[in-house]
Enzyme design. Structure first.
Site: not given
Length: 237
Positions: A43, A70, A190
């Site tokens: 990410h 991401e 997450h």
């Protein structure tokens, strides 16, 4: 079977804190795949405080499983993804200064924007996923964006599970069932960890992939400490 994609942002954070190339991000990605993980997730953020944009390019030849990138689809991010052509791009609505992602997309408000971005990635042959809360109306609206998958934002589940509230998984199960009925693949991520992942998997159907970074790297550090300390002691005898 649910695939495990390992987010290696924290490896880059550790490397960047000292400069140089220790730990070697590319070697870690190679080893993670050798150890059995079915994907690598990164990410990159605009300030490159952990994963650098160059890392994303360098990893292209290293990742032979699923490569998931991401991020918020700003111009620089879109250009990078279209050049690399990873297996999957996961769109996350994080701002420039966020420490970590803390909300999913409002697929009603941002529907036309997501349609444009997703069409661009899909035309390049890249599978798309949208980071989203376990909200049924938002998941229904996600189908109109053209996305292939959704990624359920699981922080609330993890927080409640730690407090002993196992009922907190129900909205995620309902979201996954609806998404599957609507033809969307289901990912999740997450704050998933060794403590909660098995329960989540058992309760949430149609789970194609989980992306886990912070917990997995932290757990690996702790669970490996005894072994490494003993190796040092042996060498010092």
């Amino acid at each position: 079977m649910t695939k495990l994609s390992v987010n290696i942002n924290k490896i880059a954070t550790l490397r960047n804190s000292r400069g140089g190339n220790v730990p070697n991000l590319l070697q870690v990605a190679t080893d993670i795949q050798e150890f059995g993980a079915e994907g690598i997730t990164i990410h990159p953020r605009p300030d490159e405080r952990h994963i650098r944009y160059q890392d994303a390019y360098d990893l292209k030849s290293i990742v032979n499983t699923e490569y998931n990138i991401e991020g918020n689809p700003i111009a620089k991010f879109k250009q990078m993804v279209l050049e690399i052509k990873p297996t999957q791009v996961t769109l996350v609505p994080d701002s420039v200064d966020q420490i970590t992602s803390n909300a999913g997309w409002d697929t009603l408000t941002h529907q036309s924007y997501l349609q444009e971005v997703i069409a661009e990635f899909k035309n390049a042959g890249i599978r798309t996923s949208i980071f989203i809360d376990a909200d049924l109306k938002l998941i229904e609206a996600a189908t109109k964006t053209g996305t292939d998958r959704i990624e359920l934002y699981t922080e609330e589940f993890a927080t409640q599970y730690e407090k002993g509230n196992k009922e907190a998984v129900k909205p995620y199960a309902e979201a996954a069932i609806l998404a599957n009925e609507l033809g969307l693949g289901v990912n999740a991520g997450h704050d998933l960890s060794l403590d909660n992942i098995q329960f989540f998997k058992q309760q949430v159907p149609h789970l194609a992939e989980v992306s886990i970074g912070h917990a997995l790297i932290s757990e690996s550090l702790y669970l490996g400490l005894e072994n490494v300390i003993n190796m040092y002691l042996h060498r010092l005898q």
